[in-house]
Write a protein that holds these residues in place. Structure first.
Motif, PDB file in Angstrom:
ATOM      1  N   VAL A  45       0.840  -1.199   0.000  1.00  0.00           N
ATOM      2  CA  VAL A  45       0.000   0.000   0.000  1.00  0.00           C
ATOM      3  C   VAL A  45       0.876   1.249   0.000  1.00  0.00           C
ATOM      4  O   VAL A  45       0.626   2.209  -0.740  1.00  0.00           O
ATOM      5  CB  VAL A  45      -0.965  -0.007   1.214  1.00  0.00           C
ATOM      6  CG1 VAL A  45      -1.673   1.320   1.379  1.00  0.00           C
ATOM      7  CG2 VAL A  45      -1.965  -1.139   1.091  1.00  0.00           C
ATOM      8  N   TYR A  46       1.928   1.234   0.809  1.00  0.00           N
ATOM      9  CA  TYR A  46       2.843   2.378   0.881  1.00  0.00           C
ATOM     10  C   TYR A  46       3.538   2.614  -0.461  1.00  0.00           C
ATOM     11  O   TYR A  46       3.659   3.753  -0.920  1.00  0.00           O
ATOM     12  CB  TYR A  46       3.870   2.141   1.987  1.00  0.00           C
ATOM     13  CG  TYR A  46       4.773   3.322   2.257  1.00  0.00           C
ATOM     14  CD1 TYR A  46       4.383   4.327   3.125  1.00  0.00           C
ATOM     15  CD2 TYR A  46       6.020   3.424   1.648  1.00  0.00           C
ATOM     16  CE1 TYR A  46       5.209   5.406   3.381  1.00  0.00           C
ATOM     17  CE2 TYR A  46       6.850   4.495   1.896  1.00  0.00           C
ATOM     18  CZ  TYR A  46       6.434   5.482   2.771  1.00  0.00           C
ATOM     19  OH  TYR A  46       7.245   6.551   3.012  1.00  0.00           O
ATOM     20  N   GLY A  47       3.998   1.540  -1.094  1.00  0.00           N
ATOM     21  CA  GLY A  47       4.650   1.670  -2.393  1.00  0.00           C
ATOM     22  C   GLY A  47       3.714   2.203  -3.456  1.00  0.00           C
ATOM     23  O   GLY A  47       4.095   3.051  -4.275  1.00  0.00           O
ATOM     24  N   TYR A  48       2.478   1.710  -3.473  1.00  0.00           N
ATOM     25  CA  TYR A  48       1.484   2.214  -4.423  1.00  0.00           C
ATOM     26  C   TYR A  48       1.210   3.694  -4.173  1.00  0.00           C
ATOM     27  O   TYR A  48       1.112   4.493  -5.112  1.00  0.00           O
ATOM     28  CB  TYR A  48       0.184   1.412  -4.326  1.00  0.00           C
ATOM     29  CG  TYR A  48      -0.925   2.017  -5.137  1.00  0.00           C
ATOM     30  CD1 TYR A  48      -0.949   1.900  -6.522  1.00  0.00           C
ATOM     31  CD2 TYR A  48      -1.940   2.747  -4.525  1.00  0.00           C
ATOM     32  CE1 TYR A  48      -1.960   2.477  -7.277  1.00  0.00           C
ATOM     33  CE2 TYR A  48      -2.948   3.326  -5.265  1.00  0.00           C
ATOM     34  CZ  TYR A  48      -2.948   3.190  -6.636  1.00  0.00           C
ATOM     35  OH  TYR A  48      -3.939   3.768  -7.369  1.00  0.00           O
ATOM     36  N   TRP A  49       1.089   4.055  -2.909  1.00  0.00           N
ATOM     37  CA  TRP A  49       0.800   5.433  -2.539  1.00  0.00           C
ATOM     38  C   TRP A  49       1.945   6.360  -2.981  1.00  0.00           C
ATOM     39  O   TRP A  49       1.718   7.435  -3.540  1.00  0.00           O
ATOM     40  CB  TRP A  49       0.597   5.520  -1.045  1.00  0.00           C
ATOM     41  CG  TRP A  49      -0.068   6.746  -0.535  1.00  0.00           C
ATOM     42  CD1 TRP A  49      -0.264   7.934  -1.183  1.00  0.00           C
ATOM     43  CD2 TRP A  49      -0.626   6.912   0.758  1.00  0.00           C
ATOM     44  NE1 TRP A  49      -0.901   8.824  -0.368  1.00  0.00           N
ATOM     45  CE2 TRP A  49      -1.139   8.219   0.840  1.00  0.00           C
ATOM     46  CE3 TRP A  49      -0.739   6.082   1.866  1.00  0.00           C
ATOM     47  CZ2 TRP A  49      -1.750   8.714   1.982  1.00  0.00           C
ATOM     48  CZ3 TRP A  49      -1.340   6.582   2.997  1.00  0.00           C
ATOM     49  CH2 TRP A  49      -1.852   7.881   3.049  1.00  0.00           C
ATOM     50  N   ALA A  50       3.193   5.949  -2.746  1.00  0.00           N
ATOM     51  CA  ALA A  50       4.352   6.752  -3.147  1.00  0.00           C
ATOM     52  C   ALA A  50       4.406   6.901  -4.669  1.00  0.00           C
ATOM     53  O   ALA A  50       4.677   7.989  -5.189  1.00  0.00           O
ATOM     54  CB  ALA A  50       5.638   6.127  -2.619  1.00  0.00           C
ATOM     55  N   ALA A  51       4.141   5.813  -5.387  1.00  0.00           N
ATOM     56  CA  ALA A  51       4.163   5.879  -6.849  1.00  0.00           C
ATOM     57  C   ALA A  51       3.039   6.763  -7.374  1.00  0.00           C
ATOM     58  O   ALA A  51       3.234   7.514  -8.333  1.00  0.00           O
ATOM     59  CB  ALA A  51       4.053   4.475  -7.437  1.00  0.00           C
ATOM     60  N   ALA A  52       1.869   6.680  -6.752  1.00  0.00           N
ATOM     61  CA  ALA A  52       0.747   7.521  -7.181  1.00  0.00           C
ATOM     62  C   ALA A  52       1.031   8.990  -6.901  1.00  0.00           C
ATOM     63  O   ALA A  52       0.701   9.859  -7.714  1.00  0.00           O
ATOM     64  CB  ALA A  52      -0.537   7.087  -6.477  1.00  0.00           C
ATOM     65  N   ASN A  53       1.658   9.290  -5.760  1.00  0.00           N
ATOM     66  CA  ASN A  53       2.025  10.677  -5.465  1.00  0.00           C
ATOM     67  C   ASN A  53       3.050  11.197  -6.461  1.00  0.00           C
ATOM     68  O   ASN A  53       2.997  12.347  -6.884  1.00  0.00           O
ATOM     69  CB  ASN A  53       2.597  10.799  -4.054  1.00  0.00           C
ATOM     70  CG  ASN A  53       1.523  10.798  -2.988  1.00  0.00           C
ATOM     71  OD1 ASN A  53       0.344  10.825  -3.286  1.00  0.00           O
ATOM     72  ND2 ASN A  53       1.957  10.749  -1.746  1.00  0.00           N
ATOM     73  N   ARG A  54       3.991  10.358  -6.843  1.00  0.00           N
ATOM     74  CA  ARG A  54       5.061  10.785  -7.741  1.00  0.00           C
ATOM     75  C   ARG A  54       4.536  11.076  -9.148  1.00  0.00           C
ATOM     76  O   ARG A  54       5.004  12.001  -9.808  1.00  0.00           O
ATOM     77  CB  ARG A  54       6.142   9.718  -7.799  1.00  0.00           C
ATOM     78  CG  ARG A  54       7.278  10.112  -8.715  1.00  0.00           C
ATOM     79  CD  ARG A  54       8.395   9.166  -8.527  1.00  0.00           C
ATOM     80  NE  ARG A  54       9.418   9.896  -7.788  1.00  0.00           N
ATOM     81  CZ  ARG A  54      10.685   9.597  -7.867  1.00  0.00           C
ATOM     82  NH1 ARG A  54      11.083   8.578  -8.573  1.00  0.00           N
ATOM     83  NH2 ARG A  54      11.574  10.293  -7.208  1.00  0.00           N
ATOM     84  N   ARG A  55       3.597  10.285  -9.641  1.00  0.00           N
ATOM     85  CA  ARG A  55       3.129  10.504 -11.017  1.00  0.00           C
ATOM     86  C   ARG A  55       2.097  11.607 -11.104  1.00  0.00           C
ATOM     87  O   ARG A  55       1.769  12.068 -12.198  1.00  0.00           O
ATOM     88  CB  ARG A  55       2.603   9.209 -11.623  1.00  0.00           C
ATOM     89  CG  ARG A  55       1.365   8.655 -11.020  1.00  0.00           C
ATOM     90  CD  ARG A  55       0.988   7.330 -11.691  1.00  0.00           C
ATOM     91  NE  ARG A  55      -0.103   6.716 -10.995  1.00  0.00           N
ATOM     92  CZ  ARG A  55      -1.377   6.923 -11.287  1.00  0.00           C
ATOM     93  NH1 ARG A  55      -1.706   7.715 -12.257  1.00  0.00           N
ATOM     94  NH2 ARG A  55      -2.316   6.317 -10.597  1.00  0.00           N
ATOM     95  N   SER A  56       1.560  12.063  -9.983  1.00  0.00           N
ATOM     96  CA  SER A  56       0.626  13.208  -9.915  1.00  0.00           C
ATOM     97  C   SER A  56      -0.546  13.073 -10.888  1.00  0.00           C
ATOM     98  O   SER A  56      -0.911  14.025 -11.582  1.00  0.00           O
ATOM     99  CB  SER A  56       1.367  14.519 -10.175  1.00  0.00           C
ATOM    100  OG  SER A  56       2.364  14.714  -9.213  1.00  0.00           O
ATOM    101  N   GLY A  57      -1.130  11.910 -10.985  1.00  0.00           N
ATOM    102  CA  GLY A  57      -2.298  11.705 -11.836  1.00  0.00           C
ATOM    103  C   GLY A  57      -1.973  11.484 -13.300  1.00  0.00           C
ATOM    104  O   GLY A  57      -2.866  11.351 -14.118  1.00  0.00           O
ATOM    105  N   GLY A  58      -0.695  11.404 -13.638  1.00  0.00           N
ATOM    106  CA  GLY A  58      -0.295  11.164 -15.020  1.00  0.00           C
ATOM    107  C   GLY A  58      -0.381   9.686 -15.363  1.00  0.00           C
ATOM    108  O   GLY A  58      -0.883   8.865 -14.585  1.00  0.00           O
ATOM    109  N   PRO A  59       0.134   9.314 -16.521  1.00  0.00           N
ATOM    110  CA  PRO A  59       0.064   7.910 -16.927  1.00  0.00           C
ATOM    111  C   PRO A  59       1.014   7.037 -16.102  1.00  0.00           C
ATOM    112  O   PRO A  59       2.054   7.488 -15.627  1.00  0.00           O
ATOM    113  CB  PRO A  59       0.505   7.943 -18.388  1.00  0.00           C
ATOM    114  CG  PRO A  59       1.344   9.166 -18.505  1.00  0.00           C
ATOM    115  CD  PRO A  59       0.772  10.156 -17.540  1.00  0.00           C
ATOM    116  N   ILE A  60       0.636   5.786 -15.955  1.00  0.00           N
ATOM    117  CA  ILE A  60       1.474   4.819 -15.247  1.00  0.00           C
ATOM    118  C   ILE A  60       2.538   4.324 -16.223  1.00  0.00           C
ATOM    119  O   ILE A  60       2.226   3.849 -17.302  1.00  0.00           O
ATOM    120  CB  ILE A  60       0.628   3.649 -14.723  1.00  0.00           C
ATOM    121  CG1 ILE A  60      -0.400   4.162 -13.720  1.00  0.00           C
ATOM    122  CG2 ILE A  60       1.516   2.592 -14.092  1.00  0.00           C
ATOM    123  CD1 ILE A  60      -1.376   3.116 -13.248  1.00  0.00           C
ATOM    124  N   THR A  61       3.792   4.446 -15.819  1.00  0.00           N
ATOM    125  CA  THR A  61       4.902   4.022 -16.669  1.00  0.00           C
ATOM    126  C   THR A  61       5.653   2.881 -16.002  1.00  0.00           C
ATOM    127  O   THR A  61       5.412   2.556 -14.832  1.00  0.00           O
ATOM    128  CB  THR A  61       5.873   5.195 -16.910  1.00  0.00           C
ATOM    129  OG1 THR A  61       6.434   5.590 -15.657  1.00  0.00           O
ATOM    130  CG2 THR A  61       5.157   6.381 -17.547  1.00  0.00           C
TER     131      THR A  61
END
Length: 150
Positions: A45-61
């Motif tokens: 959950v923490y890793g997903y949350w950090a990745a989601a914060n980093r991409r700021s709503g952009g596409p998943i790469t």
């Protein structure tokens, strides 16, 4: 038909005091699995949350996925380390460990959203102090004068 309530086991502590403990519904194997599964689930959950914060709503790469999984692995290992090391420390160091752990974990998540370092540091220190005080209080009320768990 009426059923009897489960019996609580009496546990003898140091001295003459006894306390009751609720029945353990899981076996030793379930507890061993839970010691690793719960930090791993929280780490995901923490890793997903950090990745989601980093991409700021952009596409998943692919790099975003790699960042999330690496963050999850590191967070899980640090969490297990804190859970194993914390109870072996004196109460002040135990509280200091949780202060640093929670403050750094929150600060890392917050900084991924693109906010300023100064704001993230201030919020992390505030949250860490609150968590450290709560941890100190909990450990202080669950130990005797010699530092043994009650």
């Amino acid at each position: 038909m009426a059923h009897a309530a489960p019996v609580t086991a009496a546990v003898t502590t140091r001295g003459t005091r006894t306390r009751t403990r609720p029945p353990d519904i899981f076996g030793p194997r379930a507890h061993r699995i839970g010691r690793w599964a719960l930090p791993f689930a929280i780490g995901l959950v923490y890793g997903y949350w950090a990745a989601a914060n980093r991409r700021s709503g952009g596409p998943i790469t692919g790099w975003n996925l790699a960042f999330g999984f690496i963050t999850a692995i590191v967070f899980t290992l640090v969490t297990v380390g804190v859970l194993l090391l914390g109870p072996r420390l004196p109460r002040e160091l135990h509280a200091l460990l949780w202060f640093a752990y929670i403050g750094i974990a929150f600060g890392f998540l917050y900084i991924q959203s693109g906010e300023t370092v100064l704001l993230a540091t201030g919020l992390s220190l505030g949250l860490g102090v609150i968590a450290g005080l709560i941890c100190f209080y909990w450990v202080y009320t669950h130990e005797d004068a010699e530092g043994h768990h009650i």
